[in-house]
Scaffold this motif. Structure first.
Motif: not given
Length: 314
Positions: A209-214, A195-198
């Motif tokens: 937003d990186p979280v929304e992108s993930y 998760i962190i790497s993605v």
């Protein structure tokens, strides 16, 4: 002549007493060693274990039920007699809902592959979903067989040689808990690192937003049909966590069964090692052979019950 016979008789008596004395002394030393091993500071935990597999595997099954697997009631009961499977329990409906959501998620994944280029990367989610769906169905079928399987397991355990002290009774449960905890912790660590790497190294983000992108990437099959929303994204992520746990739990569960069966063979083997240098009657070896056959029959029954899970695991 009479004096000579009496002298020989005395010599044989002394010799016999020496041999018996050595045997008694050896038994006394082994008994003292066992007493020393068992003399630990008594706590409540020393008397909570009965050495049964039902008791040892209960925490692992509790974790599985938190992730919608093995809907068996009574796994925390003191004995196997508390186990039961009911289609009216919330555990059964909880697992059934998980099967339905996995099937719906699989349908969306198939739709996405049908509307994209067919390659290994696009087919991978389908293989993943199908494997977990079959494994979850196998766990549901195993839950129906589990009370009867544990009844047979306990019947074989009752015939095995007993443990010599409370420390030995607690050892199987501690081993199973330790192995399961380490493997689950490593699986969780691997998932968190992925998760962190993605999140932090996604060079082509789908959203600002990186979280929304993930979250969007994790449930991309949903957002090709529905517009993006946070609640739907988190539902997709929860589904992904459940699937990932099931993927790892298959191997851990099979290892727990293997450890439990090997412990039964080890207990029989320890009993044979203790008696191997002593003249035992024929009834003892008949009992040992019959007990060994009982363990083999149990292994075959367990193998029949988990063969589907074993195939998916491989």
């Amino acid at each position: 002549m009479r004096q000579l016979k009496e002298r020989n008789r005395c010599i044989r008596s002394v010799r016999h007493l020496k041999i018996q004395g050595k045997i008694w002394l050896k038994k006394l030393r082994s008994g003292l060693d066992q007493i020393r091993e068992s003399q630990v500071r008594g706590t409540r935990n020393n008397f909570l274990h009965d050495g049964s597999f039902h008791e040892a595997v209960a925490p692992v099954l509790v974790v599985a039920q938190c992730f919608c697997l093995m809907p068996v009631s009574g796994i925390g009961a003191p004995t196997y007699r508390g186990l039961c499977f009911s289609r009216r329990s919330w555990r059964f409906w909880y697992s059934s809902l998980y099967l339905c959501s996995t099937s719906v998620d699989l349908a969306f994944s198939i739709r996405r592959v049908a509307h994209s280029v067919l390659d290994v990367r696009s087919v991978e989610p389908i293989v993943f979903h199908v494997s977990i769906l079959i494994a979850s169905w196998q766990f549901l079928n195993l839950a129906q067989l589990w009370p009867g399987l544990m009844r047979h397991w306990a019947a074989v355990e009752r015939r095995l040689p007993g443990y010599s002290c409370c420390l030995q009774r607690a050892r199987p449960a501690r081993r199973l808990k330790m192995v399961a905890f380490v493997l689950l912790a490593v699986s969780l660590m691997e998932h968190l690192l992925s998760i962190i790497s993605v999140v932090y190294y996604d060079f082509c983000p789908r959203r600002r937003d990186p979280v929304e992108s993930y979250l969007h990437g994790t449930s991309a099959q949903l957002f090709e049909v529905f517009p993006y929303s946070n609640w739907l994204a988190w539902l997709g992520k929860i589904q992904n966590v459940l699937l990932t746990f099931g993927w790892s739990y298959m191997d851990i569960f099979l290892m727990m069964l293997g450890m439990g069966l090997s412990e039964m063979l080890a207990r029989l083997n320890r009993s044979l090692e203790q008696q191997v240098r002593q003249p035992m009657p024929e009834a003892y070896w008949t009992w040992s052979r019959t007990l060994y056959r009982s363990i083999v029959e149990l292994i075959r029954e367990v193998d029949d019950a988990v063969s589907g899970i074993m195939l998916i695991s491989f």
